[in-house]
Motif scaffolding. Structure first.
Motif, mmCIF file in Angstrom:
data_model
loop_
_atom_site.group_PDB
_atom_site.id
_atom_site.type_symbol
_atom_site.label_atom_id
_atom_site.label_comp_id
_atom_site.label_asym_id
_atom_site.label_seq_id
_atom_site.Cartn_x
_atom_site.Cartn_y
_atom_site.Cartn_z
ATOM 1 N N ASP A 6 0.837 -1.200 0.000
ATOM 2 C CA ASP A 6 0.000 0.000 0.000
ATOM 3 C C ASP A 6 0.872 1.250 0.000
ATOM 4 O O ASP A 6 2.094 1.159 0.005
ATOM 5 C CB ASP A 6 -0.978 0.013 1.188
ATOM 6 N N LYS A 10 3.243 0.753 -2.886
ATOM 7 C CA LYS A 10 2.321 0.297 -3.928
ATOM 8 C C LYS A 10 2.464 1.154 -5.178
ATOM 9 O O LYS A 10 2.534 0.636 -6.297
ATOM 10 C CB LYS A 10 0.880 0.356 -3.426
ATOM 11 N N ALA A 31 -3.636 -9.441 2.383
ATOM 12 C CA ALA A 31 -4.669 -8.940 1.472
ATOM 13 C C ALA A 31 -4.128 -7.806 0.610
ATOM 14 O O ALA A 31 -4.376 -7.770 -0.609
ATOM 15 C CB ALA A 31 -5.897 -8.489 2.262
ATOM 16 N N ASN A 32 -3.392 -6.882 1.220
ATOM 17 C CA ASN A 32 -2.818 -5.767 0.454
ATOM 18 C C ASN A 32 -1.829 -6.269 -0.592
ATOM 19 O O ASN A 32 -1.856 -5.840 -1.744
ATOM 20 C CB ASN A 32 -2.129 -4.768 1.375
ATOM 21 N N ASN A 34 -1.614 -9.223 -1.982
ATOM 22 C CA ASN A 34 -2.318 -9.954 -3.035
ATOM 23 C C ASN A 34 -3.067 -9.026 -3.978
ATOM 24 O O ASN A 34 -3.118 -9.260 -5.191
ATOM 25 C CB ASN A 34 -3.274 -10.987 -2.421
ATOM 26 N N ARG A 35 -3.656 -7.950 -3.449
ATOM 27 C CA ARG A 35 -4.356 -6.975 -4.304
ATOM 28 C C ARG A 35 -3.394 -6.317 -5.292
ATOM 29 O O ARG A 35 -3.704 -6.153 -6.475
ATOM 30 C CB ARG A 35 -5.039 -5.910 -3.457
ATOM 31 N N SER A 38 -2.412 -8.802 -7.979
ATOM 32 C CA SER A 38 -3.518 -8.947 -8.939
ATOM 33 C C SER A 38 -3.594 -7.770 -9.891
ATOM 34 O O SER A 38 -3.790 -7.939 -11.099
ATOM 35 C CB SER A 38 -4.854 -9.086 -8.204
ATOM 36 N N GLU A 39 -3.420 -6.570 -9.356
ATOM 37 C CA GLU A 39 -3.464 -5.365 -10.192
ATOM 38 C C GLU A 39 -2.338 -5.375 -11.229
ATOM 39 O O GLU A 39 -2.554 -5.036 -12.393
ATOM 40 C CB GLU A 39 -3.375 -4.126 -9.303
#
Length: 181
Positions: A6, A10, A31-32, A34-35, A38-39
């Motif tokens: 993040d 990020k 979660a961060n 993995n997001r 994915s992006e």
């Protein structure tokens, strides 16, 4: 990219991926991480997640190991992991009771482990690998390691970080500090 789940980490990760870099997105918040992975993949980039903490030697080694096992080598290490905690005040007085309260030593130790020793752990592991690579150009450079220090998050920490980065510099591996005041 430690701390890549993040914030500033990020943003840098997404820009590097857009420029063609293959990335390990490290963040203890799964979660961060993995997001962001994915992006990056949705945009056609290459990335894997890693959830280890820079607060341990094993964590630093695992982050670098993930890059080597997935992408073959480390050309760039970006240190963005960090924790806050208001360590600038070691003692204060409660406004209502007048009681003197000390900053918890465990909190300060965590700040030192993550913000000071964490970058050094990752730098040591990645620089050692970079030294085995052929030079990228005529100047003999084999890799780059930028690290960010947000002075607002841990006032005075940059004074501690600078000697650690000087010790981590190796011939052919550029180690530099970016101070964000």
């Amino acid at each position: 990219m430690d701390g890549g789940g993040d914030g500033l980490g990020k943003g840098i990760a997404l820009e590097m991926a857009a420029a063609g870099a293959s990335l390990v997105i490290n963040d203890i918040d799964q979660a961060n991480a993995n997001r962001v992975v994915s992006e990056i993949k949705k945009g056609g980039g290459k990335a894997v997640a890693n959830f280890d903490s820079v607060a341990t030697m094993e964590g630093g080694a695992s982050i670098i190991g993930a890059a080597v096992s997935n992408f073959g080598k480390v050309d760039i290490l970006v240190n963005c992991a960090g924790v806050g905690g208001g360590a600038a005040r070691t003692a204060g007085r409660d406004r209502e009771t007048g009681e003197i309260r000390h900053y918890p030593l465990a909190n300060f130790e965590r700040i030192i482990q993550v913000n000071l020793l964490g970058p050094f752990r990752c730098i040591a592991k990645s620089a050692a690998g970079m030294l085995t690579l052929p030079p990228l150009g005529d100047d003999g450079e084999r890799g780059a390691i930028p690290a960010l220090v947000l002075e607002r998050g841990a006032p005075g920490l940059s004074v501690l970080v600078l000697p650690a980065f000087a010790l981590a510099g190796y011939r052919g591996v550029e180690v530099f500090l970016i101070l964000l005041a």
